[in-house]
Motif scaffolding. Sequence first.
Motif, PDB file in Angstrom:
ATOM      1  N   PRO A  30       0.798  -1.237   0.000  1.00  9.02           N
ATOM      2  CA  PRO A  30       0.000   0.000   0.000  1.00  9.02           C
ATOM      3  C   PRO A  30       0.828   1.283   0.000  1.00  9.02           C
ATOM      4  N   HIS A  31       1.866   1.353   0.845  1.00  7.46           N
ATOM      5  CA  HIS A  31       2.614   2.606   0.931  1.00  7.46           C
ATOM      6  C   HIS A  31       3.356   2.899  -0.368  1.00  7.46           C
ATOM      7  N   GLU A  32       3.932   1.877  -0.976  1.00  9.99           N
ATOM      8  CA  GLU A  32       4.616   2.069  -2.265  1.00  9.99           C
ATOM      9  C   GLU A  32       3.629   2.550  -3.332  1.00  9.99           C
ATOM     10  N   ALA A  33       2.450   1.951  -3.358  1.00 12.79           N
ATOM     11  CA  ALA A  33       1.438   2.353  -4.340  1.00 12.79           C
ATOM     12  C   ALA A  33       0.975   3.782  -4.103  1.00 12.79           C
ATOM     13  N   VAL A  34       0.796   4.165  -2.842  1.00 12.23           N
ATOM     14  CA  VAL A  34       0.367   5.533  -2.524  1.00 12.23           C
ATOM     15  C   VAL A  34       1.453   6.530  -2.911  1.00 12.23           C
ATOM     16  N   THR A  35       2.702   6.177  -2.685  1.00 10.47           N
ATOM     17  CA  THR A  35       3.803   7.056  -3.087  1.00 10.47           C
ATOM     18  C   THR A  35       3.784   7.267  -4.598  1.00 10.47           C
ATOM     19  N   GLU A  36       3.569   6.193  -5.344  1.00 11.45           N
ATOM     20  CA  GLU A  36       3.469   6.324  -6.799  1.00 11.45           C
ATOM     21  C   GLU A  36       2.214   7.093  -7.200  1.00 11.45           C
ATOM     22  N   ALA A  37       1.117   6.907  -6.442  1.00 12.34           N
ATOM     23  CA  ALA A  37      -0.123   7.632  -6.736  1.00 12.34           C
ATOM     24  C   ALA A  37       0.027   9.119  -6.464  1.00 12.34           C
ATOM     25  N   ASP A  38       0.987   9.500  -5.658  1.00 11.64           N
ATOM     26  CA  ASP A  38       1.305  10.905  -5.440  1.00 11.64           C
ATOM     27  C   ASP A  38       2.136  11.437  -6.607  1.00 11.64           C
ATOM     28  N   GLU A  39       3.090  10.634  -7.081  1.00  6.95           N
ATOM     29  CA  GLU A  39       4.008  11.081  -8.128  1.00  6.95           C
ATOM     30  C   GLU A  39       3.371  11.078  -9.525  1.00  6.95           C
ATOM     31  N   LEU A  40       2.527  10.102  -9.800  1.00  7.42           N
ATOM     32  CA  LEU A  40       1.969   9.971 -11.152  1.00  7.42           C
ATOM     33  C   LEU A  40       1.087  11.162 -11.548  1.00  7.42           C
ATOM     34  N   PRO A  41       0.106  11.572 -10.734  1.00  7.99           N
ATOM     35  CA  PRO A  41      -0.669  12.761 -11.115  1.00  7.99           C
ATOM     36  C   PRO A  41       0.191  14.023 -11.193  1.00  7.99           C
ATOM     37  N   ALA A  42       1.254  14.087 -10.370  1.00  8.88           N
ATOM     38  CA  ALA A  42       2.149  15.251 -10.416  1.00  8.88           C
ATOM     39  C   ALA A  42       2.843  15.331 -11.772  1.00  8.88           C
ATOM     40  N   ARG A  43       3.338  14.186 -12.259  1.00 13.13           N
ATOM     41  CA  ARG A  43       3.970  14.172 -13.591  1.00 13.13           C
ATOM     42  C   ARG A  43       2.956  14.478 -14.685  1.00 13.13           C
ATOM     43  N   LEU A  44       1.783  13.873 -14.550  1.00 10.88           N
ATOM     44  CA  LEU A  44       0.723  14.094 -15.539  1.00 10.88           C
ATOM     45  C   LEU A  44       0.320  15.565 -15.568  1.00 10.88           C
ATOM     46  N   ALA A  45       0.169  16.173 -14.397  1.00 14.01           N
ATOM     47  CA  ALA A  45      -0.186  17.599 -14.335  1.00 14.01           C
ATOM     48  C   ALA A  45       0.880  18.444 -15.020  1.00 14.01           C
ATOM     49  N   ARG A  46       2.155  18.139 -14.754  1.00 17.40           N
ATOM     50  CA  ARG A  46       3.255  18.880 -15.392  1.00 17.40           C
ATOM     51  C   ARG A  46       3.178  18.736 -16.913  1.00 17.40           C
ATOM     52  N   ASP A  47       2.935  17.506 -17.390  1.00 20.19           N
ATOM     53  CA  ASP A  47       2.841  17.286 -18.832  1.00 20.19           C
ATOM     54  C   ASP A  47       1.638  17.997 -19.454  1.00 20.19           C
ATOM     55  N   ARG A  48       0.602  18.253 -18.649  1.00 14.40           N
ATOM     56  CA  ARG A  48      -0.569  18.970 -19.145  1.00 14.40           C
ATOM     57  C   ARG A  48      -0.389  20.484 -19.066  1.00 14.40           C
ATOM     58  N   PHE A  55       0.698  22.301 -16.067  1.00 16.98           N
ATOM     59  CA  PHE A  55       0.647  22.868 -14.729  1.00 16.98           C
ATOM     60  C   PHE A  55       2.059  23.005 -14.171  1.00 16.98           C
ATOM     61  N   PRO A  56       2.233  23.813 -13.118  1.00 23.04           N
ATOM     62  CA  PRO A  56       3.566  23.898 -12.497  1.00 23.04           C
ATOM     63  C   PRO A  56       4.048  22.513 -12.072  1.00 23.04           C
ATOM     64  N   GLY A  57       5.363  22.346 -11.988  1.00 23.46           N
ATOM     65  CA  GLY A  57       5.951  21.054 -11.653  1.00 23.46           C
ATOM     66  C   GLY A  57       5.741  20.668 -10.197  1.00 23.46           C
ATOM     67  N   ALA A  58       5.900  19.378  -9.927  1.00 21.21           N
ATOM     68  CA  ALA A  58       5.653  18.829  -8.588  1.00 21.21           C
ATOM     69  C   ALA A  58       6.664  19.312  -7.556  1.00 21.21           C
ATOM     70  N   GLU A  59       7.815  19.817  -7.991  1.00 22.91           N
ATOM     71  CA  GLU A  59       8.784  20.322  -7.022  1.00 22.91           C
ATOM     72  C   GLU A  59       8.224  21.521  -6.265  1.00 22.91           C
ATOM     73  N   ARG A  60       7.181  22.126  -6.806  1.00 25.08           N
ATOM     74  CA  ARG A  60       6.469  23.220  -6.119  1.00 25.08           C
ATOM     75  C   ARG A  60       5.035  22.742  -5.861  1.00 25.08           C
ATOM     76  N   PHE A  61       4.895  21.758  -4.953  1.00 20.72           N
ATOM     77  CA  PHE A  61       3.594  21.118  -4.740  1.00 20.72           C
ATOM     78  C   PHE A  61       2.484  22.117  -4.487  1.00 20.72           C
ATOM     79  N   GLU A  62       2.686  23.073  -3.583  1.00 22.09           N
ATOM     80  CA  GLU A  62       1.614  24.014  -3.241  1.00 22.09           C
ATOM     81  C   GLU A  62       1.188  24.834  -4.453  1.00 22.09           C
ATOM     82  N   GLU A  63       2.155  25.225  -5.271  1.00 24.67           N
ATOM     83  CA  GLU A  63       1.826  25.999  -6.476  1.00 24.67           C
ATOM     84  C   GLU A  63       1.084  25.120  -7.484  1.00 24.67           C
ATOM     85  N   GLN A  64       1.562  23.893  -7.655  1.00 25.45           N
ATOM     86  CA  GLN A  64       0.883  22.969  -8.565  1.00 25.45           C
ATOM     87  C   GLN A  64      -0.533  22.706  -8.071  1.00 25.45           C
TER      88      GLN A  64
END
Length: 198
Positions: free
Chosen positions: A97-115, A117-126
Motif C-alpha cells: 500500500p505505501h509504495e502504491a500511494v507514493t506512486e499515486a502521489d508522483e503519477l498525477p504530479a507528472r501528468l499535471a506537469r505534462d498537461r 501545470f507547475p511542476g511537482a517540485e512546487r507542490f503548493e503551487e501545482q
Amino acid sequence: MITVLVIVVIVLGLSALLYSGRGRARGSGGRRLKRQFGPEYDRVVADHDGDVRAAEQELDERVRRHGSLRERPLSPSARAQYVAEWAALQERFVASPHEAVTEADELPARLARDRGFPGAERFEEQWAALSVHHAYFVEGYRDVHTAARGRSGTEEMREAMVEARGLFEALAGEPPVATGGRRLASLGGRGSAAPSPQ
C-alpha cells in the motif's frame, strides 16, 4: 438649516446605496467562487477560521495567477501509458500500500506537469493551479500527497488513492469517477459514481 439637513440625508442615502452595491458585488463574487471551487471553497474558508473575505481573496488570487493556464493535450500514446501506470499501481496496492500511494502521489504530479501545470517540485503551487481547473478533485490529490509522506493506515491510504483517481482521470482526459469528496466502493472504480459537476 433645512439645506444642510437635505445635504446630510442625500449623502447618507448615497453612502448606503454605495455600500449595499459593494456588498451585492462581493456576494455575487462569492457565489461565483463557491460554484467554481465547490468543496475547496469550504476548505479554504475553514483554513481561514471562517473569515470568508480572506478565503475569497486567496481564491481570487489563485484564479488571477492560474486562471489563464491552458492545459496541453496528451498524445494518445502518452495517455495510454499513464492509464497503464495507474492500473499497475492500483494492482500493487494490495501487496504494498505505501509504495502504491507514493506512486499515486508522483503519477498525477507528472501528468499535471505534462498537461502544463507547475511542476511537482512546487507542490503548493501545482496544487493551487489544479484547484482552479479541477477543484472538485484536488482534495484527493492532497490526501494522497499527505498519505505518501505520513503514517496513514491502510484504509486511509486506500481512500486517498480512490480520491486521487478522480484527479488522475480528469487530467488523463477520462470522465472523472467521483465529485465533491464522495468515495467510491473500490479502487477499481466499480462503486457508484456521482454525476459530473455542472
